[in-house]
Design an enzyme around this catalytic site. Sequence first.
Site, PDB file in Angstrom:
ATOM      1  N   GLN A  19     -38.209 -32.090  57.951  1.00 51.98           N
ATOM      2  CA  GLN A  19     -37.790 -32.863  59.127  1.00 51.98           C
ATOM      3  C   GLN A  19     -36.267 -32.929  59.105  1.00 51.98           C
ATOM      4  OE1 GLN A  19     -39.001 -34.793  61.649  1.00 51.98           O
ATOM      5  NE2 GLN A  19     -37.007 -35.691  62.046  1.00 51.98           N
ATOM      6  N   LEU A  20     -35.644 -32.629  60.248  1.00 49.76           N
ATOM      7  CA  LEU A  20     -34.183 -32.580  60.234  1.00 49.76           C
ATOM      8  C   LEU A  20     -33.619 -33.132  61.532  1.00 49.76           C
ATOM      9  CD1 LEU A  20     -32.743 -31.402  57.777  1.00 49.76           C
ATOM     10  CD2 LEU A  20     -32.251 -29.375  59.105  1.00 49.76           C
ATOM     11  N   ARG A  21     -32.555 -33.910  61.402  1.00 49.71           N
ATOM     12  CA  ARG A  21     -31.827 -34.318  62.608  1.00 49.71           C
ATOM     13  C   ARG A  21     -30.330 -34.269  62.365  1.00 49.71           C
ATOM     14  NH1 ARG A  21     -31.164 -40.497  61.904  1.00 49.71           N
ATOM     15  NH2 ARG A  21     -32.464 -40.871  60.095  1.00 49.71           N
ATOM     16  N   ASN A  22     -29.945 -33.609  61.267  1.00 48.42           N
ATOM     17  CA  ASN A  22     -28.539 -33.449  60.907  1.00 48.42           C
ATOM     18  C   ASN A  22     -28.325 -32.018  60.451  1.00 48.42           C
ATOM     19  OD1 ASN A  22     -27.333 -36.125  61.178  1.00 48.42           O
ATOM     20  ND2 ASN A  22     -28.834 -36.729  59.624  1.00 48.42           N
ATOM     21  N   GLY A  54     -37.770 -37.230  51.673  1.00 49.02           N
ATOM     22  CA  GLY A  54     -36.680 -37.502  50.741  1.00 49.02           C
ATOM     23  C   GLY A  54     -36.329 -38.975  50.732  1.00 49.02           C
ATOM     24  N   ARG A  55     -35.048 -39.219  50.505  1.00 48.82           N
ATOM     25  CA  ARG A  55     -34.562 -40.598  50.404  1.00 48.82           C
ATOM     26  C   ARG A  55     -34.371 -41.142  51.815  1.00 48.82           C
ATOM     27  NH1 ARG A  55     -29.313 -42.219  50.115  1.00 48.82           N
ATOM     28  NH2 ARG A  55     -28.897 -44.163  49.021  1.00 48.82           N
ATOM     29  N   ASP A  56     -34.884 -42.348  52.057  1.00 42.60           N
ATOM     30  CA  ASP A  56     -34.670 -43.077  53.311  1.00 42.60           C
ATOM     31  C   ASP A  56     -35.070 -42.241  54.533  1.00 42.60           C
ATOM     32  OD1 ASP A  56     -33.998 -45.377  54.658  1.00 42.60           O
ATOM     33  OD2 ASP A  56     -31.914 -44.789  54.960  1.00 42.60           O
ATOM     34  N   HIS A  57     -36.221 -41.632  54.474  1.00 46.94           N
ATOM     35  CA  HIS A  57     -36.710 -40.805  55.581  1.00 46.94           C
ATOM     36  C   HIS A  57     -36.838 -41.645  56.852  1.00 46.94           C
ATOM     37  CE1 HIS A  57     -39.107 -37.193  56.931  1.00 46.94           C
ATOM     38  NE2 HIS A  57     -39.442 -38.080  57.856  1.00 46.94           N
ATOM     39  N   ALA A  58     -36.209 -41.169  57.921  1.00 41.60           N
ATOM     40  CA  ALA A  58     -36.287 -41.818  59.244  1.00 41.60           C
ATOM     41  C   ALA A  58     -35.804 -43.261  59.232  1.00 41.60           C
ATOM     42  CB  ALA A  58     -37.707 -41.740  59.802  1.00 41.60           C
TER      43      ALA A  58
END
Lengths: 412, 412
Positions: free
Chosen positions: A203-206, A297-301
């Site tokens: 999942q990616l937004r960056n 991963g860390r702090d997903h969403a």
Amino acid sequence: MARKGLVPPLGKEGKLKPLLLQGAELKAEQEKAKTLKKVPMTSRETSDLIMLGIGAFTPLDGFMTYDDWKGVCDKYLMADGQFWPIPITLSADKALADSIGANEEVALVDPSNKDEIMGTMKVTEKYTIDKEHECKCVFWTNDVEGHPGVANVMAQKEINLAGPVKVLSESFYPTQFGEIYQRPAEARKMFEDKGWQRVAALQLRNPMHRSHEFLAKIAVEVSDGLYIHQLVGKLKPGDIPADVRVKAIDVLVENYFVKDTVIQGGYPAEMRYAGPREALLHATFRQNYGCSHLIVGRDHAGVGDYYGPFDAQKIFDEIPEDALQLRPLKIDWTFHCFKCGGMASLKTCPHGKEDRLLLSGTMVRKTLSEGGELPAEFSRPEVVKVLQAYYGGLEEKVEIKLHGAATGDVKK
Amino acid sequence: MARKGLVPPLGKEGKLKPLLLQGAELKAEQEKAKTLKKVPMTSRETSDLIMLGIGAFTPLDGFMTYDDWKGVCDKYLMADGQFWPIPITLSADKALADSIGANEEVALVDPSNKDEIMGTMKVTEKYTIDKEHECKCVFWTNDVEGHPGVANVMAQKEINLAGPVKVLSESFYPTQFGEIYQRPAEARKMFEDKGWQRVAALQLRNPMHRSHEFLAKIAVEVSDGLYIHQLVGKLKPGDIPADVRVKAIDVLVENYFVKDTVIQGGYPAEMRYAGPREALLHATFRQNYGCSHLIVGRDHAGVGDYYGPFDAQKIFDEIPEDALQLRPLKIDWTFHCFKCGGMASLKTCPHGKEDRLLLSGTMVRKTLSEGGELPAEFSRPEVVKVLQAYYGGLEEKVEIKLHGAATGDVKK
């Protein structure tokens, strides 16, 4: 011994249920829709409708009823017992809702795009909800000032409308994103054509820096292939537009991944910032896309400090055992460690902060917007070039086309 | 959603079946054994008996019958339908076998260790086998000259003896290896005490260089903990003795792994070099040890060119679906790549040979025995120091105590 083929879509039928009409059926429904009462949708409702349209929200058949909403809030379960992690609802103001009769069909329109008719719905139920209860369940907070997801729910209109939908448009996504915009059936076809069975979704937004590349490569090591799956829906101001991210990922994949181990795709939803619950939603529709694993991963969403850094991993152990066939690939915080001599995570690197390369987001943006270089241990030079061009506005070819995205604002 | 607890041992009962006697029962059986006919065992048979003793070969109750042998050779199945990948048999010369009556109890002795009585067996069946058939099935070759496993089978005595065993000794393993020597029940206890459920085993018979560290760390990323599980049974001449390997692993774990993510242990079997079939055997007894995953890299348990580099991975897809609950963690060939800027595998590094650090075993041994340094990208300096001391004989503390191992021969 291993499962043969891709994971099945959610639901008892085990097959995708896209609600988007085609051909003559589409034409007829479009004509009819022009005659119906218009119900305007928010951008979140619009993107949810498109997700329903492409089958990403299989087995839902429309916007949720009160019983579905209540069951999903309280115990992740629709009224028929189907697992679902976040309410998918539509709201309307009271006057409009009152004017709609029992089982009346309405047209669902997107006011941000000239009232384009996106779909139709047969309104089988009208109900009010305890919004604060939804926020508490889904976002774990009622902080309307600080949490953008809470703010969205609290800003919903008074009445929820439920009923089955027919979807008539995918808005600007197919034309704007071309091959990157992929429907679940298309993604599944691509995976099958490559002979993949175990597919991990990132999942990616960056943009992808080396920490994301490291997560991605762990996934590649333990699966048949990686699906770099970007959110191309609405962003927060300051986020990097999707086409820049796509380009940055293209150069990364081309230079640092083995051919045919990665597919890049985009999906039309927007962020709710619901942290753990949203990780479950990401997992739910990734299973529909054919992915057997989701990297968490860390702090997903997450957003702000509303969730613990690994709450989105832990929640997978709290849902019913048979809820999902997709499994989370839980990875700790990742970085470059000079003592390790490579990328590592908190789970594999025993060294101290002083041995690790840690850059703040603010510092990364400042460096890039000033045309400066990021350390090769932080970001691949090819990726840095794409981002420098965007931030500095130096490269004409990087056009900022994303619908509704602020182009100048690079602050968080 | 996830399985609760460790994977169960093999077999319908789902619990460990150690055949080692304890206390008064042991004493009585030892006394009785002195009166029984002696059957000498090879070192492989002896180590198999100890594996039976500690429960590593659960649910076997002794050496295999003809029907078990045939079923295991042909279709991985014992006569009772239990999955098992490699025959576990005992042979005796014809004169001795002829002298043993129906259901007679015999003493199993280790001629390499002053005829120590290792166990007793009630001989329920005597049979001959087609050794070439076994070799073809298990080793995929009949090359008695080139393949050490084939040579061992072809050198077996004429008659196989089958029957349930009682195990009376673990030979020198407990005293020589102390805490490193671990029985399945002990390993399970350690995993449970750490709260591990997903445990990945790293099979090892060589020192750990960075390529092994990389495999191991991928496993740590995706599981609760890593079991570095060394073979401490008989080696090929030239292999590095177990106590040196243990020390080299200790310094690696101490300096480059996070505390409480790794346990190091040893098991008393010896190599058969059966490649794919042996990978299955390694998986089988690792499930008994409580491991949910076995790392299977390139040419696992291979020798020479008898197996394709990934045959030991592929075979896991050919056994019955319900054969094992343990899953293979298949990893490609690993190395340091200067263009990637870290460790990588053929599955994640798209660069060329010239970008990778590849050293031959011969070159590594030559460098170490001359006291030279290995590149930090190949081996951790702390590990190099331990190996230099062994090869150079410079450090008195590194005592070569391993039973039967040649100490001077460092050729392959």
